[in-house]
Design a protein around this motif. Structure first.
Motif, mmCIF file in Angstrom:
data_model
loop_
_atom_site.group_PDB
_atom_site.id
_atom_site.type_symbol
_atom_site.label_atom_id
_atom_site.label_comp_id
_atom_site.label_asym_id
_atom_site.label_seq_id
_atom_site.Cartn_x
_atom_site.Cartn_y
_atom_site.Cartn_z
ATOM 1 N N LEU A 595 32.955 6.672 -27.577
ATOM 2 C CA LEU A 595 32.530 5.324 -27.197
ATOM 3 C C LEU A 595 31.349 4.826 -28.018
ATOM 4 O O LEU A 595 30.889 3.701 -27.827
ATOM 5 N N GLU A 596 30.828 5.660 -28.915
ATOM 6 C CA GLU A 596 29.738 5.296 -29.827
ATOM 7 C C GLU A 596 28.476 4.902 -29.072
ATOM 8 O O GLU A 596 27.816 3.910 -29.404
ATOM 9 N N ILE A 597 28.107 5.685 -28.082
ATOM 10 C CA ILE A 597 26.925 5.366 -27.281
ATOM 11 C C ILE A 597 25.935 6.531 -27.280
ATOM 12 O O ILE A 597 25.211 6.737 -26.311
ATOM 13 N N GLU A 598 25.883 7.272 -28.385
ATOM 14 C CA GLU A 598 24.986 8.428 -28.433
ATOM 15 C C GLU A 598 23.525 8.018 -28.240
ATOM 16 O O GLU A 598 22.768 8.704 -27.536
ATOM 17 N N ASP A 599 23.119 6.930 -28.870
ATOM 18 C CA ASP A 599 21.721 6.519 -28.757
ATOM 19 C C ASP A 599 21.375 6.147 -27.322
ATOM 20 O O ASP A 599 20.299 6.482 -26.815
ATOM 21 N N ASP A 600 22.267 5.420 -26.659
ATOM 22 C CA ASP A 600 22.031 5.073 -25.260
ATOM 23 C C ASP A 600 21.999 6.324 -24.396
ATOM 24 O O ASP A 600 21.141 6.469 -23.509
ATOM 25 N N ALA A 601 22.936 7.229 -24.632
ATOM 26 C CA ALA A 601 23.042 8.427 -23.806
ATOM 27 C C ALA A 601 21.806 9.291 -23.909
ATOM 28 O O ALA A 601 21.438 9.978 -22.947
ATOM 29 N N ALA A 602 21.145 9.277 -25.045
ATOM 30 C CA ALA A 602 19.948 10.097 -25.206
ATOM 31 C C ALA A 602 18.879 9.726 -24.187
ATOM 32 O O ALA A 602 18.114 10.569 -23.738
ATOM 33 N N HIS A 603 18.829 8.457 -23.806
ATOM 34 C CA HIS A 603 17.828 8.030 -22.827
ATOM 35 C C HIS A 603 18.193 8.476 -21.421
ATOM 36 O O HIS A 603 17.337 8.507 -20.546
ATOM 37 N N ALA A 604 19.445 8.789 -21.197
ATOM 38 C CA ALA A 604 19.834 9.375 -19.913
ATOM 39 C C ALA A 604 19.533 10.860 -19.895
ATOM 40 O O ALA A 604 19.147 11.418 -18.868
ATOM 41 N N VAL A 605 19.697 11.521 -21.034
ATOM 42 C CA VAL A 605 19.489 12.965 -21.115
ATOM 43 C C VAL A 605 18.020 13.309 -20.998
ATOM 44 O O VAL A 605 17.631 14.246 -20.311
ATOM 45 N N THR A 606 17.146 12.544 -21.653
ATOM 46 C CA THR A 606 15.759 12.962 -21.787
ATOM 47 C C THR A 606 14.875 12.565 -20.633
ATOM 48 O O THR A 606 13.787 13.084 -20.495
ATOM 49 N N ARG A 607 15.302 11.639 -19.805
ATOM 50 C CA ARG A 607 14.453 11.096 -18.734
ATOM 51 C C ARG A 607 13.164 10.524 -19.319
ATOM 52 O O ARG A 607 12.108 10.525 -18.700
ATOM 53 N N ASP A 608 13.203 10.024 -20.526
ATOM 54 C CA ASP A 608 11.985 9.634 -21.231
ATOM 55 C C ASP A 608 11.638 8.190 -20.922
ATOM 56 O O ASP A 608 12.401 7.451 -20.346
ATOM 57 N N THR A 609 10.453 7.781 -21.346
ATOM 58 C CA THR A 609 10.044 6.395 -21.207
ATOM 59 C C THR A 609 10.497 5.594 -22.413
ATOM 60 O O THR A 609 11.040 6.127 -23.370
ATOM 61 N N GLN A 610 10.257 4.310 -22.366
ATOM 62 C CA GLN A 610 10.761 3.404 -23.394
ATOM 63 C C GLN A 610 10.268 3.793 -24.781
ATOM 64 O O GLN A 610 9.075 3.790 -25.038
ATOM 65 N N PRO A 611 11.174 4.110 -25.712
ATOM 66 C CA PRO A 611 10.753 4.427 -27.073
ATOM 67 C C PRO A 611 10.884 3.195 -27.961
ATOM 68 O O PRO A 611 11.808 3.062 -28.746
ATOM 69 N N ALA A 612 9.960 2.234 -27.841
ATOM 70 C CA ALA A 612 10.098 0.979 -28.562
ATOM 71 C C ALA A 612 10.247 1.225 -30.063
ATOM 72 O O ALA A 612 11.112 0.670 -30.712
ATOM 73 N N ALA A 802 24.845 21.117 -24.477
ATOM 74 C CA ALA A 802 25.295 19.826 -25.012
ATOM 75 C C ALA A 802 24.217 18.767 -24.830
ATOM 76 O O ALA A 802 24.026 17.905 -25.696
ATOM 77 N N GLU A 803 23.509 18.796 -23.701
ATOM 78 C CA GLU A 803 22.458 17.811 -23.484
ATOM 79 C C GLU A 803 21.315 17.992 -24.480
ATOM 80 O O GLU A 803 20.811 17.017 -25.040
ATOM 81 N N VAL A 804 20.905 19.239 -24.707
ATOM 82 C CA VAL A 804 19.827 19.483 -25.672
ATOM 83 C C VAL A 804 20.287 19.080 -27.074
ATOM 84 O O VAL A 804 19.536 18.462 -27.842
ATOM 85 N N ARG A 805 21.525 19.397 -27.396
ATOM 86 C CA ARG A 805 22.045 19.011 -28.703
ATOM 87 C C ARG A 805 22.043 17.495 -28.876
ATOM 88 O O ARG A 805 21.599 16.971 -29.910
ATOM 89 N N LEU A 806 22.540 16.768 -27.861
ATOM 90 C CA LEU A 806 22.599 15.317 -27.955
ATOM 91 C C LEU A 806 21.206 14.718 -28.072
ATOM 92 O O LEU A 806 20.979 13.770 -28.833
ATOM 93 N N LEU A 807 20.265 15.285 -27.341
ATOM 94 C CA LEU A 807 18.885 14.836 -27.438
ATOM 95 C C LEU A 807 18.368 14.957 -28.871
ATOM 96 O O LEU A 807 17.821 14.004 -29.444
ATOM 97 N N LEU A 808 18.535 16.128 -29.473
ATOM 98 C CA LEU A 808 17.999 16.350 -30.817
ATOM 99 C C LEU A 808 18.763 15.552 -31.869
ATOM 100 O O LEU A 808 18.172 15.022 -32.809
ATOM 101 N N GLU A 809 20.082 15.480 -31.710
ATOM 102 C CA GLU A 809 20.863 14.668 -32.651
ATOM 103 C C GLU A 809 20.347 13.238 -32.696
ATOM 104 O O GLU A 809 20.183 12.653 -33.767
#
Length: 818
Positions: A595-612, A802-809
């Motif tokens: 679905l080409e949403i790797e960048d969006d998914a990373a914000h679900a994986v990391t629980r991080d704050t806004q990376p402007a 897979a979550e750690v991999r997606l985060l780093l990718e």
């Protein structure tokens, strides 16, 4: 280049400092997200911190038409509004029709994203490309009809379109809506409360540039098809709007009556759309460019004299104005009329057969800015609580909450909007009110994921079961979880128009000029749904929340209740259809990539704050995290950490053997050279540490030049409190840094798949066991959780890797590009 259907211009508004800016995300962005849910979920994932207060300044509010919105074809008047929901705490979104969304597109904008909160009430004025924040203190506290008149007079253009909140939004009623054109609303999930929290009273728009169309003759042919097939395809909507089938629904035993308990009512014929037409309707109106004209307008006066005068002067004798025989109420035609959901939620589900009072309650909801569905369902819950003695006159300040009390409901509408008396409790919505009340009040709820279900009983209507169970917003009836309506949500096309899938594809092609396949349409729908799912997972929702309330396990007189097994089958089948894990509903890595949403998914994986930006993120990390080389060196190596573990060491060592990386995972992590330092916060007693820290250790050992150090959480609270998980000090916390101590990302506690799996086990054991069997239930719970990790290299290990991999990718720019 020449663009069709969109302008490549998204307006961002910072209310805190009054700044506005324009984003031009590019053509691939619009082909990927289209608008509506897809665009909303993208911005929620990337711009809203995990755990953000829905009524705080960190939440954002998105107004998102689609690429079809504003095209000259019936059904193209739709737009969506989204934010983190103050009612549910999850993905919030609501759709609206009318003219406002098309006007925004004609002004040259594809969406509006509102950030922060204003120190004083303001409204936004969009005049084609000119944007201005204006003082709204003189509008605050006023109802929507008065506000629209004031704004139009102030700006001097009768063709301005206004989207706004009423007093309910200002008072942060959690199911407040956003009204546009006075009689169209983005009603569900409390978007009006978010707008009120930002002190944004309204957005006024005037646009003068038609949306560019790639194939005008092709689009015109489809528009003519709608008008030429009116009798065959849309006659019922054209004649009645919604609500003409209420008598049939009651005869079949599927009408929500007295808080979904009965299924039928003898009074239905007195309050359905046929009765509206025959007694009080003065005309039907339309949304933008639509020939169906399915929107009711009712006009009621308190006396015969006033009704005759209005018939003669306003309608020139062409319509008969209704009369309240009790002389109680005037119903203003500016606010339209009640559609099915309102007739049912504010009518038969409350035991009412007083059509005049129902119309008055509906009018007040549009004037005050409240969702009629959540309002009616919350009242039904409260009335059943009152009936059963769970709510008392002492709790309500002496106000009786009784079924069959039409005038009482009218009074409660205003009390809730202004949070007066018991209205303050009910303004929280039924689920929050039940939690606050206690006393077994949750037994009478009709909510899914915190959102009150609409007026279609899933025991009677199988087609509604997946919608209620799996809609990302909760108890929604619009079947937005399916491909057809999921797509229409994103492109901005009305669900009620009888276009088949081929015609929807033709409309999209005629508007945009894209060459679109049916498979791409399905992928677009899945993309929006998967993004919304990721947001909900990030905010703590899982499979345990994909469940109907207990009431719907009970039978109706003509329909059986729905068993947990029936619901589980629907949920599992849907997960598989969407490409999510069949057990947990977590989107698989393969689906995210497809679905080409790797960048969006990373914000679900990391629980991080806004990376402007990367620079801003790293600077904030450096200021926030009290860690440098000297502090890092004081932590324990993995070997030393294992050596001090005592009686938990054998269990952790066993997991180290079971969590071995696959060859493909080892190959990937062996190629990561940017990660030089990894911080892990842990405690020996924690099961998640025993299960997940060995996998993290294996990953760190595989990355060249990477050093892992373990710190005890409770001895290092200054570090721990930099990485709170929804306000909690969860462990393990794993943070990845580069050679210069810039944070690359973080992973906390366990995989999403494990969270969902554990929640399911808990629901079957601890949550289901009586109080006197809790010890045995806890033993069974621990046994079942442990069993999930007994298989070497099992699915929960793979999900974590897979979550750690997606985060780093994603954070290192390694994600595959389409």
């Amino acid at each position: 280049m020449d663009r069709h259907g969109y302008w490549n211009r998204i307006l961002h508004v910072g209310l805190g400092d009054g700044r506005t800016w324009v984003e031009e995300p590019g053509d691939r962005f619009f082909r990927r997200y289209a608008g509506g849910r897809g665009l909303i979920a993208h911005y929620l994932l990337t711009q809203v911190p995990r755990g953000a207060d829905p009524l705080g300044p960190d939440n954002i509010l998105i107004f998102a038409p689609g690429v079809v919105t504003g095209a000259p074809v019936p059904g193209a008047g739709r737009h969506s509004v989204g934010a983190k929901s103050p009612l549910t705490g999850g993905f919030g979104e609501s759709e609206s029709g009318g003219y406002w969304g098309a006007e925004l597109k004609r002004a040259g904008w594809d969406a509006v994203v509102v950030h922060g909160a204003s120190p004083a009430p303001v409204y936004l004025w969009i005049n084609d490309g000119a944007v201005e924040l204006r003082d709204a203190r003189h509008l605050w506290g006023r109802v929507t009809g008065d506000v629209e008149e004031a704004i139009v007079a102030e700006l001097g253009d009768a063709r301005i379109r206004v989207a706004q909140i009423g007093p309910a939004g200002e008072n942060l009623v959690r199911f407040a809506c956003i009204a546009n054109d006075l009689n169209e609303v983005a009603g569900r999930t409390g978007m009006g409360a978010v707008m009120g929290s930002k002190r944004l009273k309204a957005i006024a728009v005037r646009g003068r540039t038609p949306v560019k169309i790639a194939d005008p003759p092709g689009l015109t042919a489809l528009a003519k098809w709608v008008s030429s097939t009116m009798d065959q395809k849309h006659r019922a909507f054209h004649e009645f709007g919604t609500g003409a089938a209420m008598q049939g629904k009651s005869l079949e035993g599927g009408m929500p009556v007295l808080n979904y308990r009965l299924g039928a009512a003898d009074s239905v014929a007195r309050v359905d759309a046929v009765a509206v037409r025959d007694q009080i309707r003065v005309k039907m109106t339309s949304c933008y460019a639509c020939s169906v004209r399915c929107k009711k307008v009712v006009h009621i006066e308190p006396t015969e004299e006033a009704a005759r005068a209005a018939s003669d002067t306003v309608y020139k004798g062409r319509a008969k104005v209704g009369v309240d025989p009790g002389g109680r109420y005037r119903v203003d035609p500016r606010y339209g009329g009640p559609e099915y959901e309102s007739l049912a939620a504010l009518g038969v589900n409350l035991g009412l057969d007083d059509l005049i009072a129902i119309c008055k309650s509906n009018e007040l909801c549009n004037a005050l800015g409240m969702d009629t569905v959540s309002l009616g369902a919350t009242l039904a819950w409260a009335m059943e609580c009152f009936e059963k003695g769970v709510l008392t006159l002492e709790d309500t300040g002496g106000v009786p909450l009784r079924f069959h009390d039409a005038d009482g409901v009218v009074g409660l509408v205003e009390m809730i909007a202004h949070r007066r008396g018991v209205g303050d409790l009910l303004a929280e919505g039924s689920e929050r009110a039940a939690r606050r009340l206690g006393r077994g009040a949750e037994a009478f709820l009709t909510t899914v994921k915190g959102l009150e279900m609409a007026m279609h009983d899933p025991r009677h209507m199988p087609i509604m079961r997946a919608s209620y169970l799996l809609a990302p917003t909760g108890g929604d009836h619009m079947r937005q979880s399916g491909n057809r309506n999921g797509l229409r949500n994103q492109v901005g096309l009305c669900h009620f128009l009888a276009y088949d899938d081929a015609q929807a594809l033709q409309i999209l092609e005629a508007v945009t000029g894209w060459e679109v396949t049916p498979e791409e349409l399905v992928a677009t729908a899945h993309r929006g749904l998967t993004l919304a799912r990721l947001f909900n997972l990030r905010e703590g929702f899982g499979r345990a929340d994909d469940r109907l309330p207990a009431r719907f396990s009970d039978p109706l007189p003509k329909h059986a209740g729905l068993t947990p097994e029936q619901q589980d089958t629907i949920v599992t089948d849907y997960y598989i259809e969407q490409g999510w894990d069949a057990a947990t509903g977590v989107p698989t890595t393969e689906t995210i990539r497809a679905l080409e949403i790797e960048d969006d998914a990373a914000h679900a994986v990391t629980r991080d704050t806004q990376p402007a930006t990367r620079e801003e993120r790293d600077d904030m990390a450096q200021l926030r995290i009290p860690l440098d080389a000297a502090r890092f060196a004081t932590g324990l190596t993995w070997k030393d950490y294992m050596a001090q573990m005592g009686d938990t060491r054998a269990r952790t060592e066993d997991n180290y053997q079971k969590a071995v990386l696959t060859d493909e995972e080892r190959k990937f992590f062996a190629g990561i050279t940017q990660v030089r330092h990894v911080l892990m916060l842990a405690e020996n007693w924690c099961g998640d540490v025993h299960r997940n820290s060995p996998l993290i250790a294996s990953i760190c050992e595989t990355m060249p030049g990477c050093e892992l150090r373990v710190f005890f959480r409770d001895q290092n609270l200054d570090l721990t409190d930099c990485f709170l998980n929804h306000g909690f000090r969860s462990i393990p916390i794993v943070v990845f840094f580069d050679k210069d101590w810039n944070e690359l990302g973080r992973w906390i506690e366990r995989a999403h798949a494990a969270t969902a799996k554990v929640a399911g086990i808990r629901a079957r054991t601890l949550d289901a066991a009586p109080k006197d069997q809790q010890d045995a239930a806890m033993a069974e719970y621990r046994k079942l959780v442990t069993a999930e990790y007994d298989v070497p290299g099992g699915p929960l290990w793979r999900a974590a890797a897979a979550e750690v991999r997606l985060l780093l990718e994603t954070r290192l720019g390694l994600a595959p590009k389409a």
